[in-house]
Design a protein around this motif. Structure first.
Motif, short mmCIF file in Angstrom:
data_model
loop_
_atom_site.label_atom_id
_atom_site.label_comp_id
_atom_site.label_asym_id
_atom_site.label_seq_id
_atom_site.Cartn_x
_atom_site.Cartn_y
_atom_site.Cartn_z
N ARG A 67 -7.41 -1.84 0.00
CA ARG A 67 -6.39 -0.79 0.07
C ARG A 67 -5.52 -0.94 1.30
NH1 ARG A 67 -7.24 5.71 -0.39
NH2 ARG A 67 -5.17 6.26 0.35
N LEU A 68 -4.25 -0.89 1.08
CA LEU A 68 -3.30 -0.87 2.19
C LEU A 68 -2.57 0.46 2.15
CD1 LEU A 68 -1.75 -2.31 4.49
CD2 LEU A 68 -0.12 -3.05 2.78
N GLN A 69 -2.89 1.32 3.10
CA GLN A 69 -2.19 2.60 3.18
C GLN A 69 -0.90 2.36 3.95
OE1 GLN A 69 -2.76 5.97 2.14
NE2 GLN A 69 -0.69 6.09 3.00
N CYS A 70 0.22 2.63 3.34
CA CYS A 70 1.49 2.39 4.02
C CYS A 70 1.84 3.57 4.91
CB CYS A 70 2.61 2.18 3.02
SG CYS A 70 2.38 0.69 2.06
N TYR A 71 2.52 3.29 5.99
CA TYR A 71 3.03 4.34 6.87
C TYR A 71 4.26 3.79 7.55
CZ TYR A 71 0.27 1.50 10.07
OH TYR A 71 -0.26 0.44 10.75
N GLU A 72 5.00 4.68 8.16
CA GLU A 72 6.23 4.25 8.78
C GLU A 72 5.92 3.33 9.95
OE1 GLU A 72 8.70 7.27 10.47
OE2 GLU A 72 9.92 5.61 11.19
N GLY A 73 6.59 2.21 10.03
CA GLY A 73 6.35 1.29 11.13
C GLY A 73 5.35 0.20 10.78
N VAL A 124 -8.78 -5.88 -6.51
CA VAL A 124 -7.68 -5.01 -6.93
C VAL A 124 -6.99 -4.59 -5.64
CG1 VAL A 124 -7.05 -2.79 -7.93
CG2 VAL A 124 -8.85 -4.16 -8.99
N LEU A 125 -5.72 -4.93 -5.51
CA LEU A 125 -5.00 -4.59 -4.30
C LEU A 125 -4.22 -3.30 -4.52
CD1 LEU A 125 -3.75 -5.11 -1.50
CD2 LEU A 125 -2.09 -6.60 -2.60
N LEU A 126 -4.52 -2.30 -3.72
CA LEU A 126 -3.81 -1.03 -3.83
C LEU A 126 -2.86 -0.90 -2.64
CD1 LEU A 126 -3.31 1.88 -4.83
CD2 LEU A 126 -5.30 2.58 -3.51
N ILE A 127 -1.57 -0.90 -2.91
CA ILE A 127 -0.58 -0.66 -1.86
C ILE A 127 -0.14 0.78 -2.03
CG2 ILE A 127 1.61 -1.40 -0.87
CD1 ILE A 127 1.12 -4.14 -2.09
N ASP A 128 -0.74 1.64 -1.20
CA ASP A 128 -0.64 3.07 -1.44
C ASP A 128 0.56 3.67 -0.71
OD1 ASP A 128 -1.59 5.22 -2.77
OD2 ASP A 128 -3.28 5.62 -1.44
N SER A 162 -5.89 -17.12 -7.92
CA SER A 162 -5.47 -16.51 -9.18
C SER A 162 -4.95 -15.13 -8.79
CB SER A 162 -6.66 -16.38 -10.12
OG SER A 162 -7.73 -15.78 -9.42
N PRO A 163 -3.97 -14.63 -9.50
CA PRO A 163 -3.33 -13.39 -9.04
C PRO A 163 -4.28 -12.20 -9.05
CG PRO A 163 -2.08 -14.44 -10.79
CD PRO A 163 -3.38 -15.14 -10.74
N PRO A 164 -4.31 -11.43 -7.97
CA PRO A 164 -5.08 -10.19 -7.99
C PRO A 164 -4.32 -9.13 -8.79
CG PRO A 164 -3.93 -10.42 -5.90
CD PRO A 164 -3.63 -11.65 -6.70
N LEU A 165 -5.04 -8.11 -9.20
CA LEU A 165 -4.35 -6.99 -9.84
C LEU A 165 -3.76 -6.12 -8.73
CD1 LEU A 165 -3.64 -5.18 -12.26
CD2 LEU A 165 -5.86 -4.11 -12.02
N VAL A 166 -2.45 -5.93 -8.74
CA VAL A 166 -1.81 -5.16 -7.69
C VAL A 166 -1.32 -3.82 -8.24
CG1 VAL A 166 0.00 -5.14 -5.95
CG2 VAL A 166 -1.03 -7.30 -6.62
N VAL A 167 -1.69 -2.75 -7.56
CA VAL A 167 -1.22 -1.42 -7.95
C VAL A 167 -0.45 -0.84 -6.77
CG1 VAL A 167 -1.90 0.90 -8.64
CG2 VAL A 167 -3.21 -1.07 -9.45
N LEU A 168 0.79 -0.46 -7.00
CA LEU A 168 1.58 0.20 -5.96
C LEU A 168 1.76 1.66 -6.35
CD1 LEU A 168 3.32 -2.74 -6.61
CD2 LEU A 168 4.16 -2.07 -4.39
#
Lengths: 286, 394
Positions: A67-73, A124-128, A162-168
């Protein structure tokens, strides 16, 4: 690894088995994301279970959730990779390495994106909440999302085996660029209807009596129809049902609803608005 | 009649036609998306109509705003419903929500691009005394020639928007944070001895500015001037969002993105349907809060509302909406052309309801007033704001 699910219906069934109720559109979106190796962009209001989709999928597919939690910066050193500067500096000063050898994989600290790339289809890559990151970061993601590869200047190109499953996921606090949208499959996650919410309640809060769960689901659907600053999400519905069960309500009454409203509505103006209309929203038991 | 469970025979034409129909509805569909759909459909056994529908929507549509257009395209292209069919209307089959109408307008070409040199010629003919007269002439009293000249002056207004620190850290000569990467790079040149400590700091970023322009009948000449001002801001590279309010809320940021101001205004007038119409400020502002309350167009932005506050809605609606905007935004400024009259009192019911939540009330009825707005923004740029809390001048 080709997905072991042959149709959207099988995915919906599988997700239901682990307690996530997906509708037709979402099942199709997931099916295609797996089949076409495309990232899946989920948009929707707060609390409709966008993030849950990714963790349910990880569980269903038996993959790790990165999981990648996005934030400003947020920038590449926090999202992709960074160097272990302290070790590099010590090794160069100690004379054991020359400046050329400290830029190798051993000194690299993988961050979520690199971890997911290296894991490939075991992740499973989650770009939250991608909308919280800035435009620059969104642009930076483009290479990753279309080629599933990144270029690290000192090492070279790192491609996923091999490509991971990416969820944005995005809450629409900012307009995402069309370039990003085009690379993704898109699904709008809406608030569940009363029937689906009832089934969610039965799956996620089994301790709540069916009759109460039904009334809660119906009332929440009516409450969402009122114009509120922040309409309650699925998580709040579950909290509310649990709260009602905890205070011992067998059926939903306006009095109990008013007493436990703070579990459902988290804004004082909204609470007032709902309290005023309580008689219509939560009909008293006949 | 078809049912959703009906089996579909798939040909490559199905995908191509659907994509083409979507483009006719102004939905951007790339060839790679069409190919992806074709590939996707082959993965489904026993293709049914609903599979085609969901797969098509997931692959070809990238934004919720286009869902209605997709439905229409699907009905036409896949179900073969024609304009004569009873479920479809001519020529645009669905009642498209407001945002889609913007998109349609976006693709309508403006009449003829204005000559960009024309403005400059006008400007060159302006003598200092012309400028002085023009500056204090109300936009409402201007002739067409005056307006052209004023447009040239508006374009010269310089704006310094309030700033805030970005959360990013960029290398800088001085700064609070150590730049570990820079330290290592520098140390490698001196045999691993870190002699120069590189620094990083949070850079300044301008806040976005959002203009909410009342386009009701009484506001028309002023609205035009403010839209020209918005265009100038955008040309200067600022982060500008523009909405119009009147009977409804319309987002016109995209329409404004034209190099020539006249082309932009033409597109805006095509997109805004309540130009010179009635005034339902309260509900229009309510829509702004509802749809963009969490959006960066409002949250943390400088919001400039340009309206005379004459509202046919209940004043509480406007008061509530402005209060919500004030909560989320960095600053709320109000331009009220009526304030240009020295006898002005903010007694219009809408204006009075909104006033407690407005940081600064300015006139905005002539060029001098727009300059005042620029000055007010520049004051707010300073990090130490001592004047703004009590800065309301009513």
């Amino acid at each position: 690894m080709p997905s072991s699910f042959r149709s959207p219906a099988e995915i919906a069934e599988g997700l239901e088995g682990i307690g996530y109720l997906a509708d037709d559109a979402l099942a199709m979106a997931v099916h295609l994301a797996l089949g076409l190796d495309r990232p899946l962009l989920l948009e929707g209001a707060n609390g409709v279970g966008k993030t849950e989709v990714a963790s349910a999928l990880a569980q269903l597919l038996g993959r790790d959730l990165v999981r990648l939690q996005c934030y400003e910066g947020l920038d590449a050193t926090q999202a992709l990779y960074d160097w272990h500067y302290a070790r590099q500096l010590l090794d160069v000063r100690g004379g054991s390495s020359s400046s050329a050898d400290v830029f190798t994989r051993d000194y690299l600290l993988p961050r979520p994106l690199l971890t997911a790339l290296e894991a490939g289809d075991r992740a499973v890559l989650l770009i939250d909440e991608i909308d919280r990151a800035d435009d620059e970061f969104e642009a930076f993601l483009l290479e990753l999302l279309s080629d599933f590869a990144v270029t690290i200047p000192e090492i070279g190109r790192v491609a996923a085996p091999s490509p991971p499953l990416v969820v944005l996921t995005s809450n629409r606090t900012r307009d995402l660029h069309t370039a990003l949208r085009r690379r993704c499959l898109y699904h709008w996650v809406a608030h569940p209807g009363a029937e689906r919410e009832y089934r969610i309640l039965r799956a996620r809060a089994p301790h709540v009596a069916p009759e109460l769960a039904r009334q809660v689901a119906d009332s929440v659907a009516r409450i969402r129809a009122v114009v509120l600053g922040s309409p309650p999400g699925v998580g709040e519905t579950i909290d509310w049902a649990s709260a009602l069960a905890m205070v011992g309500s067998a059926t939903l009454s306006p009095q109990d609803a008013a007493a436990t409203l703070s579990a459902l509505i988290k804004d004082v103006d909204d609470q007032q608005r709902v309290a005023e209309r309580m008689a219509d929203l939560v009909p008293s038991a006949p | 009649m078809n049912t959703v469970e009906e089996a579909v025979e798939l040909t490559s034409r199905t995908c191509v036609d659907l994509a083409a129909e979507l483009r006719r509805h102004d939905v951007p569909v790339g060839p790679e998306q069409t190919t992806a759909l074709w590939t996707a459909l082959h993965r489904l056994d026993g293709l049914r109509l609903r599979d085609l529908y969901w797969a098509g929507r997931v692959v070809l549509v990238g934004d919720r705003r286009h869902f209605a257009a997709f439905d229409a395209a699907f009905r036409r292209s896949v179900l073969g419903e024609t304009d004569d069919g009873d479920t479809v209307e001519v020529p645009h089959p669905v009642a498209v929500p407001m945002v889609d109408r913007e998109e349609q307008a976006a693709s309508t070409p403006g009449p003829q691009p204005a000559d960009p040199l024309e403005d400059e010629a006008d400007e060159a003919r302006l003598t200092p005394s012309d400028v002085r007269v023009l500056k204090h002439k109300s936009f409402a009293a201007m002739t067409a020639v005056d307006q052209r000249r004023a447009a040239a002056l508006i374009r010269r207004l310089e704006v310094d928007l309030p700033r805030r620190r970005s959360r990013r850290r960029v290398p800088a000569a001085r700064g609070r944070h150590l730049d570990t990467r820079g330290v290592l790079r520098a140390a490698l040149r001196t045999d691993g001895e870190p002699i120069r400590l590189a620094r990083r700091r949070h850079p300044w970023r301008d806040r976005p500015i959002t203009l909410v322009v009342d386009v009701s009948g009484s506001m028309a000449p002023y609205a035009l001037a403010v839209l020209r001002f918005a265009h100038a801001l955008r040309r200067a590279g600022h982060d500008v969002e523009v909405f119009t309010i009147g009977i409804e809320l319309t987002r016109i940021t995209e329409e404004l993105a034209r190099p020539a101001v006249d082309a932009a205004l033409t597109r805006i007038s095509a997109a805004v349907h309540d130009w010179d119409g009635g005034t339902r400020l309260g509900s229009s502002m309510g829509t702004l809060v509802e749809r963009f309350g969490g959006h960066r167009a409002v949250r943390g932005a400088v919001v400039v509302i340009c309206s005379d506050g004459l509202d046919r809605d209940e004043p509480e609606l406007l008061g509530d909406a402005v209060r919500e905007v004030h909560r989320a935004a960095h600053r709320v400024l109000w331009l009220n052309p009526l304030k240009g009259d020295p006898r002005f009192e903010p007694i219009q019911r809408g204006m009075a309801a909104a006033l407690p939540f407005v940081d600064l009330l300015l006139a905005g009825h002539d060029l001098a007033a727009l300059e005042e707005l620029c000055a007010a923004l520049a004051v707010a740029r300073r990090p130490l704001r001592t004047t703004t809390t009590s800065g309301r001048t009513a």
